[in-house]
Design a protein around this motif. Sequence first.
Motif, short mmCIF file in Angstrom:
data_model
loop_
_atom_site.label_atom_id
_atom_site.label_comp_id
_atom_site.label_asym_id
_atom_site.label_seq_id
_atom_site.Cartn_x
_atom_site.Cartn_y
_atom_site.Cartn_z
N ASP A 23 0.81 -1.21 0.00
CA ASP A 23 0.00 0.00 0.00
C ASP A 23 0.85 1.26 0.00
OD1 ASP A 23 0.83 -0.73 2.63
OD2 ASP A 23 -0.64 0.65 3.48
N ARG A 24 2.15 1.10 0.20
CA ARG A 24 3.06 2.25 0.22
C ARG A 24 3.87 2.36 -1.06
NH1 ARG A 24 3.80 3.54 5.69
NH2 ARG A 24 4.65 5.52 4.94
N SER A 25 3.63 1.48 -2.01
CA SER A 25 4.38 1.51 -3.26
C SER A 25 4.11 2.80 -4.02
CB SER A 25 3.99 0.31 -4.14
OG SER A 25 4.37 -0.90 -3.53
N ARG A 26 5.10 3.26 -4.76
CA ARG A 26 4.99 4.52 -5.48
C ARG A 26 3.97 4.42 -6.60
NH1 ARG A 26 7.48 9.00 -5.86
NH2 ARG A 26 9.11 8.31 -4.43
N SER A 27 3.05 5.36 -6.64
CA SER A 27 2.07 5.42 -7.72
C SER A 27 2.08 6.77 -8.43
CB SER A 27 0.66 5.14 -7.18
OG SER A 27 0.30 6.09 -6.18
N GLN A 28 2.81 7.74 -7.87
CA GLN A 28 2.87 9.07 -8.44
C GLN A 28 4.31 9.38 -8.86
OE1 GLN A 28 0.13 10.91 -8.93
NE2 GLN A 28 -1.11 9.29 -7.98
N PRO A 29 4.51 10.30 -9.81
CA PRO A 29 5.87 10.70 -10.18
C PRO A 29 6.63 11.25 -8.99
CG PRO A 29 4.25 11.53 -11.77
CD PRO A 29 3.48 10.99 -10.60
N ILE A 30 7.93 11.09 -9.01
CA ILE A 30 8.77 11.56 -7.92
C ILE A 30 8.71 13.08 -7.84
CG2 ILE A 30 10.85 11.67 -9.36
CD1 ILE A 30 12.41 10.68 -6.91
N THR A 31 8.68 13.61 -6.63
CA THR A 31 8.66 15.06 -6.45
C THR A 31 10.09 15.58 -6.36
OG1 THR A 31 8.64 14.97 -4.03
CG2 THR A 31 6.50 14.85 -5.16
N ALA A 32 10.25 16.90 -6.49
CA ALA A 32 11.57 17.51 -6.38
C ALA A 32 12.16 17.26 -5.00
CB ALA A 32 11.48 19.00 -6.68
N GLN A 33 11.32 17.33 -3.96
CA GLN A 33 11.81 17.10 -2.60
C GLN A 33 12.27 15.66 -2.43
OE1 GLN A 33 8.94 17.83 0.49
NE2 GLN A 33 10.42 17.58 2.14
N GLU A 34 11.51 14.72 -2.95
CA GLU A 34 11.91 13.31 -2.85
C GLU A 34 13.19 13.06 -3.64
OE1 GLU A 34 7.66 10.96 -2.34
OE2 GLU A 34 8.26 11.67 -4.33
N ARG A 35 13.33 13.68 -4.80
CA ARG A 35 14.54 13.51 -5.59
C ARG A 35 15.76 14.00 -4.81
NH1 ARG A 35 13.06 15.98 -9.73
NH2 ARG A 35 12.51 14.20 -11.07
#
Length: 234
Positions: free
Chosen positions: A209-221
């Motif tokens: 349920d925590r798997s990535r489903s949205q594009p990476i954000t600048a903060q996450e990058r």
Amino acid sequence: MAAIELYTWPTPNGHKIHIMLEELGLAYNVHAVDIGAGDQFKPAFLKISPNNKIPAMVDPDGPDGQPIALMESGAMLVYLAEKTGRFMPADRRGRTEVMSWLMFQMAGVGPMLGQVHHFRHYAPEPLPYAIERYTNEATRLYRVLDQRLATSAYLGGGEYGIADIATFPWIRSWEKQGQDLAAHPHLQRWFEAIAARPAVERGLRVLSDRSRSQPITAQERDILFGARQRDRGR
């Protein structure tokens, strides 16, 4: 036997240990380490995994009866195989073959396919040279695996083991790596057989349920690939 404390996230390396623990039927408690939010830099986690990488684990029943902390998924697989006497051949020749293919995953498949993912999906701008280089290297590695599996039921030999558990999660994203699994029929046969194992299915559901489903954000990058990696969160 006390439950193993597992610190993890639903990535290929995390899934290796989820699958292994499910295959072994060992009790374990899952502690989610949100690497996109920077949980891997927290002091408590760094005490267990000084390289700020998941997965990591603490076994309360270590080899001498005392707790032991482990980092590096390959080392964790070897430890669990030795602890239980499963998924690793007892004879020296068989063990050597399994270890060779485990190291192939750790030194080649993981790092190179990780670079494919980075430059195809996470880099801030397309870099054609890097995309071509790592996609081609991924294809080469797929061919190596396919050639091995043309003459062997599993990577380490005739029986399913830790080399297969280590490699399988990385092949799950073959499309994102720019690969055609059907072009490697022996690898595809192996992949489908492992995917059908009940313990593998259970392992892949850990933190699903925590798997990535949205594009990476600048903060996450920045957290995953920027200065935080160099200063270890200081």
